[in-house]
Design an enzyme around this catalytic site. Structure first.
Site, PDB file in Angstrom:
ATOM      1  CB  CYS A   1      -0.951   0.224   1.387  1.00  0.00           C
ATOM      2  SG  CYS A   1      -1.503   1.573   1.368  1.00  0.00           S
TER       3      CYS A   1
ATOM      4  CB  CYS B   1       0.838   1.507   3.975  1.00  0.00           C
ATOM      5  SG  CYS B   1      -1.331   1.080   3.941  1.00  0.00           S
TER       6      CYS B   1
END
Length: 120
Positions: free
Chosen positions: A43, A46
């Protein structure tokens, strides 16, 4: 005193944060407030959040515990908190209800959330 961000497993979560198997109502088990970053390795947002959390874990060392949980590895935990998009961050005060927020927030906003909801 640098503490850093620690990985938290589902089993560790049930022992140190909340035992959702044996408790129906939220009851935090920790002594200090905590922040849990739900993420995955692939991600992009992230990956941008990770160094912010690391920096904040040092800034709040001794006051707030910082954890991260990989939603692909900790599927039960992700299911319990209905993590369907990432990143999501769980802010857990010592007393009261936790706050689960979706998305990548700027560092200043995360600081505000910690100061107003975890260290009040």
């Amino acid at each position: 005193m640098a503490e850093g961000v620690s990985y938290i497993s589902t089993e560790q979560f049930k022992k140190e944060v909340f035992d959702y198997v044996h408790e129906k109502d939220w009851k935090y088990l920790g002594k200090k407030p905590c922040v849990i970053d739900f993420y995955t390795t692939w991600c992009g947002p992230c990956k941008r959040l990770a160094p912010i959390m690391e920096e904040l874990s040092n800034q709040y060392a001794g006051k707030v515990n910082f954890y991260k949980a990989d939603t692909e590895q900790e599927r039960e935990l992700a299911y319990i908190f209905q993590i369907n998009s990432i990143p999501q961050v769980l802010y857990v005060p010592v007393e009261g209800q936790p706050i689960l927020l979706k998305g990548l927030y700027p560092k200043e906003e995360i600081i505000k959330i910690i100061d107003e909801h975890l260290l009040k």
